[in-house]
Design a protein around this motif. Structure first.
Motif, PDB file in Angstrom:
ATOM      1  N   LEU A   2       0.846  -1.196   0.000  1.00 10.09           N
ATOM      2  CA  LEU A   2       0.000   0.000   0.000  1.00 10.09           C
ATOM      3  C   LEU A   2       0.874   1.236   0.000  1.00 10.09           C
ATOM      4  O   LEU A   2       1.787   1.367   0.813  1.00 10.09           O
ATOM      5  N   SER A   3       0.593   2.154  -0.921  1.00  5.28           N
ATOM      6  CA  SER A   3       1.253   3.460  -0.917  1.00  5.28           C
ATOM      7  C   SER A   3       0.184   4.538  -0.878  1.00  5.28           C
ATOM      8  O   SER A   3      -0.929   4.352  -1.369  1.00  5.28           O
ATOM      9  N   VAL A   4       0.524   5.668  -0.260  1.00  8.14           N
ATOM     10  CA  VAL A   4      -0.403   6.792  -0.112  1.00  8.14           C
ATOM     11  C   VAL A   4       0.295   8.044  -0.617  1.00  8.14           C
ATOM     12  O   VAL A   4       1.358   8.414  -0.112  1.00  8.14           O
ATOM     13  N   ASP A   5      -0.291   8.699  -1.627  1.00  2.00           N
ATOM     14  CA  ASP A   5       0.351   9.847  -2.264  1.00  2.00           C
ATOM     15  C   ASP A   5      -0.657  10.960  -2.531  1.00  2.00           C
ATOM     16  O   ASP A   5      -1.850  10.690  -2.712  1.00  2.00           O
ATOM     17  N   PRO A   6      -0.195  12.224  -2.568  1.00  2.37           N
ATOM     18  CA  PRO A   6      -1.081  13.316  -2.969  1.00  2.37           C
ATOM     19  C   PRO A   6      -1.559  13.098  -4.404  1.00  2.37           C
ATOM     20  O   PRO A   6      -0.842  12.557  -5.236  1.00  2.37           O
ATOM     21  N   ALA A   7      -2.791  13.526  -4.662  1.00  2.00           N
ATOM     22  CA  ALA A   7      -3.359  13.404  -6.019  1.00  2.00           C
ATOM     23  C   ALA A   7      -3.780  14.788  -6.487  1.00  2.00           C
ATOM     24  O   ALA A   7      -4.912  15.219  -6.273  1.00  2.00           O
TER      25      ALA A   7
END
Length: 224
Positions: free
Chosen positions: A197-202
């Motif tokens: 799982l990765s979490v990044d600004p969109a």
């Protein structure tokens, strides 16, 4: 911890039901409702901590089998509809209909996806859109994306929601709940299936959650 907690919830429910007559002041009924609600939230947190501990200690018994990933993801979208409708959030389904089958533990993978969708809906403003998509990658793996319209400044450790539905053991309706261990629990659920799982600004607004299912868990043929 459960025994005193169950006692608190039980007495709060007893007061709410007015089993021994009127309480004398309508504010007492509201207080009893608040106590019961808080007790149920703490009980849910205890459940999550137990789940997290079981996952961390390797005591979770995964039942891996070949499953239709498209069907699993679409089922998650259906289960999340009530929460989305209550928050006036549009959930857009951009899941490929030709995804291959994968070998995974359905319960843990499905719960992780539901947690991501519930978190995205919880943090998105009224009238906005949450998008879930999934596609086959060039290396043979599969990418699953959930994009919301939230504020980047939100603390990721505090923004996560654990999805719940159905009824509790006491017959109370369950609802998604914010949890300080939600992110850690979701990562542990995914680790059961070797999914990252990765979490990044969109863009200027929004966060993109990206799951990657490795190629060695992907079957060669598309699902029926």
């Amino acid at each position: 911890m459960r025994r005193p907690l169950n006692t608190i919830i039980g007495f709060a429910e007893l007061l709410r039901s007015k089993a021994f007559g009127e309480l004398g002041d309508e504010r007492y009924e509201a207080y009893a409702e608040d106590i019961a609600a808080a007790g149920n939230d703490i009980a849910a947190l205890v459940d999550e901590l137990e789940d997290y501990a079981r996952l961390r200690e390797g005591k979770y018994l995964a039942e891996r089998a070949s499953l239709d990933l498209t069907e699993l993801l679409e089922t998650c979208v259906l289960r999340i509809r009530n929460q989305a409708n209550a928050g006036r959030i549009i959930v857009r389904n951009a899941i490929s209909e030709t995804l291959p089958r994968v070998t995974a533990d359905r319960a843990s993978l499905g719960q992780a996806v539901l947690n991501l969708l519930a978190s995205a809906i919880d943090q998105s403003p009224v009238g906005s859109t949450v998008v879930i998509s999934a596609q086959l990658l060039d290396d043979g793996g599969i990418a699953i994306h959930v994009r919301d319209s939230s504020n980047h400044a939100v603390d990721m450790a505090e923004r996560f929601v654990v999805f719940r539905d159905g009824l509790s053991k006491s017959g109370q309706a369950l609802a998604p709940v914010r949890s300080s261990v939600g992110l850690a629990l979701t990562r542990s659920l995914l680790a059961v299936n070797a999914v990252s799982l990765s979490v990044d600004p969109a863009g200027e607004n929004g966060v993109l959650f990206s799951l990657r299912i490795p190629a060695d868990l992907v079957d060669n043929l598309p699902a029926d």
